[in-house]
Design a protein around this motif. Structure first.
Motif, mmCIF file in Angstrom:
data_model
loop_
_atom_site.group_PDB
_atom_site.id
_atom_site.type_symbol
_atom_site.label_atom_id
_atom_site.label_comp_id
_atom_site.label_asym_id
_atom_site.label_seq_id
_atom_site.Cartn_x
_atom_site.Cartn_y
_atom_site.Cartn_z
ATOM 1 N N PHE A 183 0.631 -1.537 -0.170
ATOM 2 C CA PHE A 183 -0.054 0.065 0.098
ATOM 3 C C PHE A 183 0.958 0.980 -0.165
ATOM 4 O O PHE A 183 0.837 1.711 -0.467
ATOM 5 N N LEU A 184 2.160 1.414 0.410
ATOM 6 C CA LEU A 184 2.577 2.463 1.147
ATOM 7 C C LEU A 184 3.947 2.817 0.095
ATOM 8 O O LEU A 184 4.148 3.682 -0.979
ATOM 9 N N ARG A 185 3.768 1.508 -0.772
ATOM 10 C CA ARG A 185 4.273 1.598 -2.791
ATOM 11 C C ARG A 185 3.412 2.059 -2.995
ATOM 12 O O ARG A 185 4.012 3.706 -4.009
ATOM 13 N N MET A 296 -9.080 11.933 3.124
ATOM 14 C CA MET A 296 -7.984 10.793 3.449
ATOM 15 C C MET A 296 -8.485 9.546 2.687
ATOM 16 O O MET A 296 -7.929 8.832 2.310
ATOM 17 N N GLN A 297 -9.736 9.290 3.384
ATOM 18 C CA GLN A 297 -10.948 7.902 2.937
ATOM 19 C C GLN A 297 -10.169 7.955 0.643
ATOM 20 O O GLN A 297 -10.110 6.588 0.587
ATOM 21 N N HIS A 298 -10.717 9.068 0.417
ATOM 22 C CA HIS A 298 -10.791 9.149 -0.914
ATOM 23 C C HIS A 298 -9.047 8.875 -2.127
ATOM 24 O O HIS A 298 -9.354 7.997 -2.731
ATOM 25 N N GLU A 299 -8.375 9.037 -1.289
ATOM 26 C CA GLU A 299 -7.058 8.614 -1.640
ATOM 27 C C GLU A 299 -6.686 6.887 -1.329
ATOM 28 O O GLU A 299 -6.626 6.530 -2.101
ATOM 29 N N ASP A 315 -8.700 -5.746 1.148
ATOM 30 C CA ASP A 315 -9.779 -5.247 1.221
ATOM 31 C C ASP A 315 -9.927 -3.461 2.358
ATOM 32 O O ASP A 315 -8.625 -2.557 2.908
ATOM 33 N N ARG A 316 -11.184 -3.084 1.966
ATOM 34 C CA ARG A 316 -11.177 -1.670 1.775
ATOM 35 C C ARG A 316 -10.684 -0.758 3.562
ATOM 36 O O ARG A 316 -10.986 -1.885 4.300
ATOM 37 N N PHE A 317 -10.419 -0.397 3.591
ATOM 38 C CA PHE A 317 -9.764 0.620 5.411
ATOM 39 C C PHE A 317 -10.265 1.740 5.451
ATOM 40 O O PHE A 317 -9.992 2.678 4.945
ATOM 41 N N HIS A 320 -8.435 5.060 10.370
ATOM 42 C CA HIS A 320 -8.339 4.606 11.985
ATOM 43 C C HIS A 320 -7.061 3.486 11.964
ATOM 44 O O HIS A 320 -6.602 3.328 12.782
ATOM 45 N N CYS A 321 -7.652 2.997 10.478
ATOM 46 C CA CYS A 321 -7.190 1.310 10.438
ATOM 47 C C CYS A 321 -5.450 1.564 10.599
ATOM 48 O O CYS A 321 -4.674 0.330 10.990
ATOM 49 N N PHE A 322 -4.433 3.327 10.136
ATOM 50 C CA PHE A 322 -2.745 2.787 10.287
ATOM 51 C C PHE A 322 -3.021 2.788 11.563
ATOM 52 O O PHE A 322 -1.583 2.274 12.095
ATOM 53 N N ARG A 323 -3.545 3.643 12.550
ATOM 54 C CA ARG A 323 -3.869 3.471 14.100
ATOM 55 C C ARG A 323 -3.774 2.108 14.739
ATOM 56 O O ARG A 323 -2.898 1.788 15.540
#
Length: 375
Positions: A183-185, A296-299, A315-317, A320-323
């Motif tokens: 994801f980060l890549r 944020m959610q859009h990106e 799966d969509r997240f 808050h998933c980052f926390r």
């Protein structure tokens, strides 16, 4: 002497109303007070109790004030100077959505336990979260408890209702190490919010905390990031800064080398001036407003779609998933619970362990293998 609806004479001070109920009238120091009951025996008892309460200063004069009227008074007079602005907004929003349409126009003295219970049950049917229902219960209890202190009602009806059981909560979404890396890549290649995502997953900050972060909060000398505010938004009013969620939410997060590099990269991307304004938000729009949750959610969704187009399913997240992902990585790598609690800004250790005791399946297996060697 008054007579009942059938023409039968009634005891002194008692009359029967058109709805069949009996009204008992008691005089005290030149004032007349009324009590009501369904039978003559019951109304006599109420009259006796009323006389005692009047003599001892405990009688409550029934009021025509509505629940809506009292909520406004409660918020304005008893809560505004006690709680944060964001809490007032949350209380008002919850009241307007969950309480006002149901019982707001009713008189305060009319509300009974079954009315509160119906509020809870209807909220479950409408699939409100358990957290929302708990907040509604807290608002109701605070309102009616204060009304009782102010002698507007005799009993707090909230105490006669039962909160519904919490439905089984789904496990919080956590990115696996592979998902996190991929994801980060993709985010680095395709999203202007890459630096925000990269810093968030390394710090576990809440959305409002990281979006409210300013350059002045990055303390290179002390080697920490100061979490001193949270960003909130009110429809038609815009963004505003609030104090952190709890007392322990105001905290310092150790500043690692890669975290500092991310901040510097963001600075190079946005700052064209030679002198950087320390009170500027690190992550912001071209209008100097904070990044909102929807952006944020859009990106995130955009990146997930790009990954899917390349045959990588995830799966969509939510942001808050980052926390949760940060917390899980911390546990996996042996961070002590007390340290994790401090970095996350939790009020108590139980909260940390309750939320993040669910480590990923492969980690559980590894831990079991280590324990197995002890036997």
């Amino acid at each position: 002497m008054a007579k009942d609806l059938k023409g039968k004479e009634l005891p002194p001070g008692i009359r029967q109303r058109k709805n069949g109920r009996y009204e008992g009238r008691v005089q005290y120091k030149g004032e007349r007070y009324s009590v009501y009951a369904d039978t003559i025996t019951e109304v006599k008892k109420e009259m006796t109790a009323a006389r005692y309460k009047l003599e001892h200063g405990e009688f409550i004069v029934k009021s025509n004030i509505t629940v809506n009227d009292w909520f406004e008074t409660w918020i304005e007079q008893y809560k505004k100077n006690q709680v944060k602005r964001g809490t007032i907004i949350a209380y008002t929003k919850t009241y307007d959505m969950m309480i006002r349409p149901q019982i707001g126009s009713r008189k305060l003295i009319e509300i009974r336990g079954e009315h509160i219970q119906k509020l809870y049950n209807d909220a479950v049917k409408q699939e409100f979260s358990h957290a929302s229902i708990r907040l509604m219960a807290a608002i109701l209890n605070g309102c009616f408890k204060q009304a009782m202190k102010n002698r507007l009602i005799e009993r707090n009806p909230v105490t006669y209702a039962t909160l519904p059981k919490n439905r089984e909560e789904k496990h919080q979404r956590v990115l696996t190490k592979e998902e996190q890396e991929i994801f980060l890549r993709y985010a680095k290649e395709h999203s202007y919010l890459y630096n925000l995502f990269a810093l968030d997953i390394r710090t576990g900050m809440r959305y409002g905390e990281i979006c409210g972060l300013k350059y002045s909060d990055v303390d290179k000398a002390a080697g920490v990031i100061h979490v001193r505010r949270t960003i909130k938004y009110i429809a038609k009013q815009g963004y505003f800064e609030d104090t952190p969620k709890t007392r322990t939410s105001a905290r310092d997060i150790p500043l690692t080398t890669d975290m500092l590099e991310i901040v510097e990269a963001q600075k190079r991307m946005y700052e064209t001036r030679k002198v950087v304004k320390l009170d500027s938000y690190i992550f912001r729009t071209v209008n100097d407003t904070p990044i909102n949750r929807e952006a944020m959610q859009h990106e995130i969704d955009k990146i997930i779609t790009l990954m899917s187009d390349d045959g990588i399913k995830i799966d969509r997240f939510t942001p808050h998933c980052f926390r949760h992902t940060f917390a899980t990585r911390a546990i996996e790598n042996g961070m002590k619970p007390q340290t994790l609690k401090a970095i996350l800004g939790h009020a108590n250790l139980a909260m940390t362990m309750d939320l993040y005791s669910h480590v990923l399946p492969n980690t559980k297996a590894e831990e079991m293998e280590m324990i197995a060697k002890a036997f």
